[in-house]
Design an enzyme around this catalytic site. Sequence first.
Site, PDB file in Angstrom:
ATOM      1  N   CYS A  86      -9.418   6.584   1.487  1.00 36.11           N
ATOM      2  CA  CYS A  86      -8.813   8.192   1.146  1.00 36.11           C
ATOM      3  C   CYS A  86      -9.459   9.390   1.836  1.00 36.11           C
ATOM      4  O   CYS A  86      -9.402  10.383   2.484  1.00 36.11           O
ATOM      5  CB  CYS A  86      -7.753   8.241  -0.585  1.00 36.11           C
ATOM      6  SG  CYS A  86      -9.375   8.064  -1.296  1.00 36.11           S
ATOM      7  N   ASP A 121      -1.337  14.352   0.220  1.00 36.60           N
ATOM      8  CA  ASP A 121      -2.525  13.126   0.146  1.00 36.60           C
ATOM      9  C   ASP A 121      -2.230  12.272   0.667  1.00 36.60           C
ATOM     10  O   ASP A 121      -1.095  11.565   1.357  1.00 36.60           O
ATOM     11  CB  ASP A 121      -1.193  12.860  -1.990  1.00 36.60           C
ATOM     12  CG  ASP A 121      -1.379  11.755  -2.543  1.00 36.60           C
ATOM     13  OD1 ASP A 121      -2.524  11.159  -2.015  1.00 36.60           O
ATOM     14  OD2 ASP A 121      -0.916  11.699  -3.400  1.00 36.60           O
ATOM     15  N   HIS A 145      -2.335   8.396   0.345  1.00 34.02           N
ATOM     16  CA  HIS A 145      -2.504   7.712  -1.212  1.00 34.02           C
ATOM     17  C   HIS A 145      -0.841   6.944  -0.554  1.00 34.02           C
ATOM     18  O   HIS A 145      -0.640   7.222  -2.008  1.00 34.02           O
ATOM     19  CB  HIS A 145      -2.741   7.442  -2.145  1.00 34.02           C
ATOM     20  CG  HIS A 145      -4.701   8.137  -3.021  1.00 34.02           C
ATOM     21  ND1 HIS A 145      -4.485   9.779  -2.699  1.00 34.02           N
ATOM     22  CD2 HIS A 145      -5.261   7.759  -2.810  1.00 34.02           C
ATOM     23  CE1 HIS A 145      -5.620   9.616  -2.955  1.00 34.02           C
ATOM     24  NE2 HIS A 145      -5.583   8.834  -2.880  1.00 34.02           N
TER      25      HIS A 145
END
Length: 439
Positions: free
Chosen positions: A158, A332, A334
């Site tokens: 990430c 994001d 993820h």
Amino acid sequence: MTTVDIGRYKRLVQYFWDPEPTNNIASKSPIWCLGEEYLVSDKSSPSAVTESPPKEGGYLLAQSLSTTETTTPPDSTVGSLESSSEYDNCDTASTDGGWPTAFLDDFEAKIWLTYRSNFPAIAKSQDPKALSAMSLSVRLRSQLVDQGGFTSDTGWGCMIRSGQSLLANALLTLRMGREWRRGSSSNEERKILSLFADDPRAPYSIHKFVEHGASACGKHPGEWFGPSAAARCIQALTNSQVESELRVYITGDGSDVYEDTFMSIAKPNSTKFTPTLILVGTRLGLDKITPVYWEALKSSLQMPQSVGIAGGRPSSSHYFIGVQESDFFYLDPHQTRPALPFNDNVEDYTPEDIDSCHTRRLRRLHIKEMDPSMLIAFLIRDENDWKDWRRAVREVQGKGVIHVADRDPALHGLGAERDGAIDEVETFDDDDDDTVLNG
């Protein structure tokens, strides 16, 4: 009497039912996205927007011609459901949740790089310490699924993806201008995305980040990166490009920026100024961001030179690009998607490939929920830009998170730190930051 954990049940409910956030800030506070200001109208229409007057050194606002829809699986948000919010893309203005359409178009125009799967394998390290450096889930996956090498960065990449997003958007601004929106100059966008393809032939691929991380930063494949390692990789990979259009200045283990060192990178030997990306690695507290830094951190995203913030989320890393009052908007990483292929001919990229690098879904997080370890980025295009940025950094409200001085003491044999530096921003090293910024 037994204490009931209400927060636990709240998170459970939100796991199955997470309502769309609306722009419910009572003061109708403006929204900032990488130096652009969007004013919220007081009219009854939730999508009405009043554009701000041009700022000194500002850019024109534009609207995109297309939208995309993305979905984030529950397992990537379960740890943050209580404090973050999502916004699903809708085609009708009446369901924009009160967000200015121009802001949504700007948000969607940003390049969003996420976890990927089924890319060419990244070889595992033979170092006995490599296995213990991985999280339990990554360790199990490497032993049961990715036995021949890592074909996905899910669970550990990430910070790399946040760093890639930061660099990609710096290049996007440099090549296409801050006013660019989706629907135009598609081939130029494809050229930028090809640089970040999930293939060792791409100069800014995850393969290249991992390779440099292993050789120069002490990071094994499958191990979490922190902001410091990400910054060093961005600098090294950019420097490795022949006739690079961009240079990179990193602050190392401090928040001090020195003009003489910066100019030696941006304008070596008094040659023509080359656009330079400033990466400030810092830690603004122990477990949370110390409130005295809040205003200065918000201001960093309001400066025209802003390229965003990578990191800053407990137990994971995000890419923050906007702010409204004390809420920060972020992209994001993820979410696992199929690998972005490497194509010699950029016209071979499909609309689906391009759409996978953009989203209109908003996510926001209150500053008090952010992790203090982060990488703050600014793109300085010329000497006037440098002067404007230096003045803006000096004039922020609250306690500054960045400090600019004329000369680097280490280069002039002074051997002295700036007065008060030790008492100000807490910095990090790779052992520190990776304990809180995992994938």
